[in-house]
Design a protein around this motif. Sequence first.
Motif, PDB file in Angstrom:
ATOM      1  N   ALA A   1      48.345  12.668  12.176  1.00 17.09           N
ATOM      2  CA  ALA A   1      47.181  13.463  12.585  1.00 17.09           C
ATOM      3  C   ALA A   1      45.936  12.589  12.623  1.00 17.09           C
ATOM      4  CB  ALA A   1      46.964  14.630  11.623  1.00 17.09           C
ATOM      5  N   GLY A   2      44.984  13.036  13.432  1.00 18.34           N
ATOM      6  CA  GLY A   2      43.697  12.352  13.509  1.00 18.34           C
ATOM      7  C   GLY A   2      43.698  11.210  14.503  1.00 18.34           C
ATOM      8  N   PRO A   3      42.519  10.661  14.770  1.00 14.57           N
ATOM      9  CA  PRO A   3      42.374   9.600  15.754  1.00 14.57           C
ATOM     10  C   PRO A   3      42.786   8.248  15.196  1.00 14.57           C
ATOM     11  CG  PRO A   3      40.266  10.018  14.721  1.00 14.57           C
ATOM     12  CD  PRO A   3      41.229  11.005  14.130  1.00 14.57           C
ATOM     13  N   VAL A   4      42.906   7.272  16.093  1.00 17.40           N
ATOM     14  CA  VAL A   4      42.981   5.870  15.688  1.00 17.40           C
ATOM     15  C   VAL A   4      41.565   5.306  15.804  1.00 17.40           C
ATOM     16  CG1 VAL A   4      43.604   5.032  18.018  1.00 17.40           C
ATOM     17  CG2 VAL A   4      44.191   3.666  16.020  1.00 17.40           C
ATOM     18  N   CYS A   5      41.199   4.452  14.869  1.00 16.51           N
ATOM     19  CA  CYS A   5      39.841   3.915  14.822  1.00 16.51           C
ATOM     20  C   CYS A   5      39.896   2.394  14.928  1.00 16.51           C
ATOM     21  CB  CYS A   5      39.175   4.309  13.507  1.00 16.51           C
ATOM     22  SG  CYS A   5      37.466   3.760  13.337  1.00 16.51           S
ATOM     23  N   ALA A   6      39.000   1.824  15.709  1.00 19.66           N
ATOM     24  CA  ALA A   6      38.906   0.360  15.818  1.00 19.66           C
ATOM     25  C   ALA A   6      37.480  -0.072  15.515  1.00 19.66           C
ATOM     26  CB  ALA A   6      39.311  -0.107  17.215  1.00 19.66           C
ATOM     27  N   ALA A   7      37.359  -1.286  14.976  1.00 17.26           N
ATOM     28  CA  ALA A   7      36.043  -1.864  14.716  1.00 17.26           C
ATOM     29  C   ALA A   7      35.998  -3.278  15.259  1.00 17.26           C
ATOM     30  CB  ALA A   7      35.730  -1.862  13.222  1.00 17.26           C
ATOM     31  N   ALA A   8      34.835  -3.663  15.729  1.00 13.84           N
ATOM     32  CA  ALA A   8      34.563  -5.025  16.198  1.00 13.84           C
ATOM     33  C   ALA A   8      33.364  -5.543  15.420  1.00 13.84           C
ATOM     34  CB  ALA A   8      34.268  -5.016  17.700  1.00 13.84           C
ATOM     35  N   VAL A   9      33.472  -6.737  14.848  1.00  6.21           N
ATOM     36  CA  VAL A   9      32.411  -7.275  13.990  1.00  6.21           C
ATOM     37  C   VAL A   9      32.130  -8.732  14.339  1.00  6.21           C
ATOM     38  CG1 VAL A   9      31.678  -7.759  11.615  1.00  6.21           C
ATOM     39  CG2 VAL A   9      33.096  -5.753  12.089  1.00  6.21           C
ATOM     40  N   ILE A  10      30.856  -9.053  14.508  1.00  6.05           N
ATOM     41  CA  ILE A  10      30.409 -10.439  14.633  1.00  6.05           C
ATOM     42  C   ILE A  10      29.572 -10.745  13.395  1.00  6.05           C
ATOM     43  CG2 ILE A  10      29.075 -12.116  15.971  1.00  6.05           C
ATOM     44  CD1 ILE A  10      29.567 -10.351  18.443  1.00  6.05           C
TER      45      ILE A  10
ATOM     46  N   SER B   1      36.046 -12.312  10.008  1.00  4.82           N
ATOM     47  CA  SER B   1      35.608 -11.319  10.996  1.00  4.82           C
ATOM     48  C   SER B   1      36.598 -10.163  11.104  1.00  4.82           C
ATOM     49  CB  SER B   1      35.446 -11.970  12.376  1.00  4.82           C
ATOM     50  OG  SER B   1      34.609 -13.085  12.306  1.00  4.82           O
ATOM     51  N   ILE B   2      37.888 -10.494  11.117  1.00  8.80           N
ATOM     52  CA  ILE B   2      38.904  -9.440  11.201  1.00  8.80           C
ATOM     53  C   ILE B   2      38.937  -8.638   9.901  1.00  8.80           C
ATOM     54  CG2 ILE B   2      41.360  -8.923  11.478  1.00  8.80           C
ATOM     55  CD1 ILE B   2      41.622 -11.345  13.277  1.00  8.80           C
ATOM     56  N   ALA B   3      38.821  -9.316   8.764  1.00  9.70           N
ATOM     57  CA  ALA B   3      38.795  -8.603   7.474  1.00  9.70           C
ATOM     58  C   ALA B   3      37.638  -7.605   7.453  1.00  9.70           C
ATOM     59  CB  ALA B   3      38.671  -9.597   6.323  1.00  9.70           C
ATOM     60  N   ALA B   4      36.465  -8.035   7.924  1.00  9.19           N
ATOM     61  CA  ALA B   4      35.301  -7.135   7.980  1.00  9.19           C
ATOM     62  C   ALA B   4      35.583  -5.956   8.900  1.00  9.19           C
ATOM     63  CB  ALA B   4      34.076  -7.899   8.451  1.00  9.19           C
ATOM     64  N   ALA B   5      36.198  -6.224  10.059  1.00 10.27           N
ATOM     65  CA  ALA B   5      36.527  -5.147  11.002  1.00 10.27           C
ATOM     66  C   ALA B   5      37.530  -4.181  10.388  1.00 10.27           C
ATOM     67  CB  ALA B   5      37.069  -5.732  12.301  1.00 10.27           C
TER      68      ALA B   5
ATOM     69  N   ALA C   1      26.349  -8.195  14.629  1.00  9.47           N
ATOM     70  CA  ALA C   1      26.560  -6.979  15.439  1.00  9.47           C
ATOM     71  C   ALA C   1      27.887  -6.360  15.017  1.00  9.47           C
ATOM     72  CB  ALA C   1      26.587  -7.318  16.923  1.00  9.47           C
ATOM     73  N   TYR C   2      27.979  -5.034  15.147  1.00  9.57           N
ATOM     74  CA  TYR C   2      29.265  -4.375  14.900  1.00  9.57           C
ATOM     75  C   TYR C   2      29.347  -3.108  15.737  1.00  9.57           C
ATOM     76  CZ  TYR C   2      26.879  -1.005  11.815  1.00  9.57           C
ATOM     77  OH  TYR C   2      26.052  -0.029  11.320  1.00  9.57           O
ATOM     78  N   GLY C   3      30.568  -2.722  16.041  1.00  5.06           N
ATOM     79  CA  GLY C   3      30.814  -1.484  16.771  1.00  5.06           C
ATOM     80  C   GLY C   3      32.071  -0.833  16.218  1.00  5.06           C
ATOM     81  N   VAL C   4      32.058   0.490  16.131  1.00  9.34           N
ATOM     82  CA  VAL C   4      33.216   1.240  15.650  1.00  9.34           C
ATOM     83  C   VAL C   4      33.469   2.382  16.630  1.00  9.34           C
ATOM     84  CG1 VAL C   4      34.249   2.466  13.697  1.00  9.34           C
ATOM     85  CG2 VAL C   4      32.517   0.711  13.275  1.00  9.34           C
ATOM     86  N   ALA C   5      34.739   2.630  16.952  1.00  9.50           N
ATOM     87  CA  ALA C   5      35.045   3.667  17.951  1.00  9.50           C
ATOM     88  C   ALA C   5      36.426   4.269  17.691  1.00  9.50           C
ATOM     89  CB  ALA C   5      34.986   3.070  19.358  1.00  9.50           C
ATOM     90  N   PHE C   6      36.625   5.457  18.229  1.00 10.67           N
ATOM     91  CA  PHE C   6      37.889   6.174  18.095  1.00 10.67           C
ATOM     92  C   PHE C   6      38.594   6.299  19.446  1.00 10.67           C
ATOM     93  CE2 PHE C   6      35.446   8.359  14.598  1.00 10.67           C
ATOM     94  CZ  PHE C   6      36.276   7.999  13.546  1.00 10.67           C
ATOM     95  N   ALA C   7      39.907   6.512  19.371  1.00  6.34           N
ATOM     96  CA  ALA C   7      40.650   7.151  20.458  1.00  6.34           C
ATOM     97  C   ALA C   7      41.287   8.386  19.836  1.00  6.34           C
ATOM     98  CB  ALA C   7      41.714   6.233  21.042  1.00  6.34           C
ATOM     99  N   SER C   8      41.155   9.512  20.504  1.00  7.56           N
ATOM    100  CA  SER C   8      41.523  10.799  19.904  1.00  7.56           C
ATOM    101  C   SER C   8      43.031  10.997  19.847  1.00  7.56           C
ATOM    102  CB  SER C   8      40.904  11.940  20.715  1.00  7.56           C
ATOM    103  OG  SER C   8      41.553  12.032  21.976  1.00  7.56           O
TER     104      SER C   8
END
Length: 202
Positions: A31-40, A138-142, A74-81
Motif C-alpha cells: 500500500a501507499g506510493p513509492v517515494c524517491a529523493a534526489a540530493v546534491i 549523496s545516495i545515503a542522504a537521498a 539542493a534536494y528534491g523529493v517526489a512520489f509515484a502513486s
Amino acid sequence: MTDLWQIERSCFEGGFDLVCGIDEAGRGPLAGPVCAAAVILPRDTQIEGLNDSKKLSDAKRRSLYDIITREAYAYGVAFASEAEIDEVNILNATFLAMERAVAALGLQPDIALVDGNRRPPLGMPVQTLVGGDGLSASIAAASILAKVTRDRWMEELDGQYPQYGFAVHKGYGTKRHYAALTEFGPCPIHRRSFLKKFYGEK
C-alpha cells in the motif's frame, strides 16, 4: 569504515561538478506510493552518522533528515502513486518518482548516482551502484530523505484508514497487515497489482 565521498570525488575529478545522489523508498509495500529523493551535497560535507537509511534507527533517520535538508546544496523529493504503480508497474513508477525528484531540485545535475542496477531515463549521465546507499554520501542522504518522507506520509494515511496499521508497518506485508486485508479488504491506497497473488490464494 567506508569513505562515502570516494565515488563523488571520482566524479569531481572527471569534470562533473554537480553530483546528485538518487534513491527510493517503498518499492515493496502492498500500500501507499513509492517515494524517491534526489540530493546534491556541497563537496565533502561531513554529516555525522550518515549511512544507508536501512541501517539507522527511525529516530536517527529523522534527525539526519533535518541536517540533510539544511546542509544540501539542493534536494528534491517526489512520489509515484499506488494508481501509477498499478498502471505502469513498480519499476517504471520508481523511475517516474526519480524523474520528479530530479525536476524538484530546480537545477540540472551533471551526473546522477542511482542506487541499484537499473538506469532511469533522466536525460543526464547516470551511474548505477548496487548497495549505493552504503557507498555514496549523496545516495545515503537521498535514501534517508525518501524513507522519512514516505514514513511520514504513511503515518498521515493511518489517520484515514486506522484499521490497517499503516503507522506501524508503513504498508509492508506484515502479519498484521494481511490480517487486516482479510478482515476489511483493500482500501483506496492499496496496490491492486501487489494483491493479486494474495487474493488468488484465498
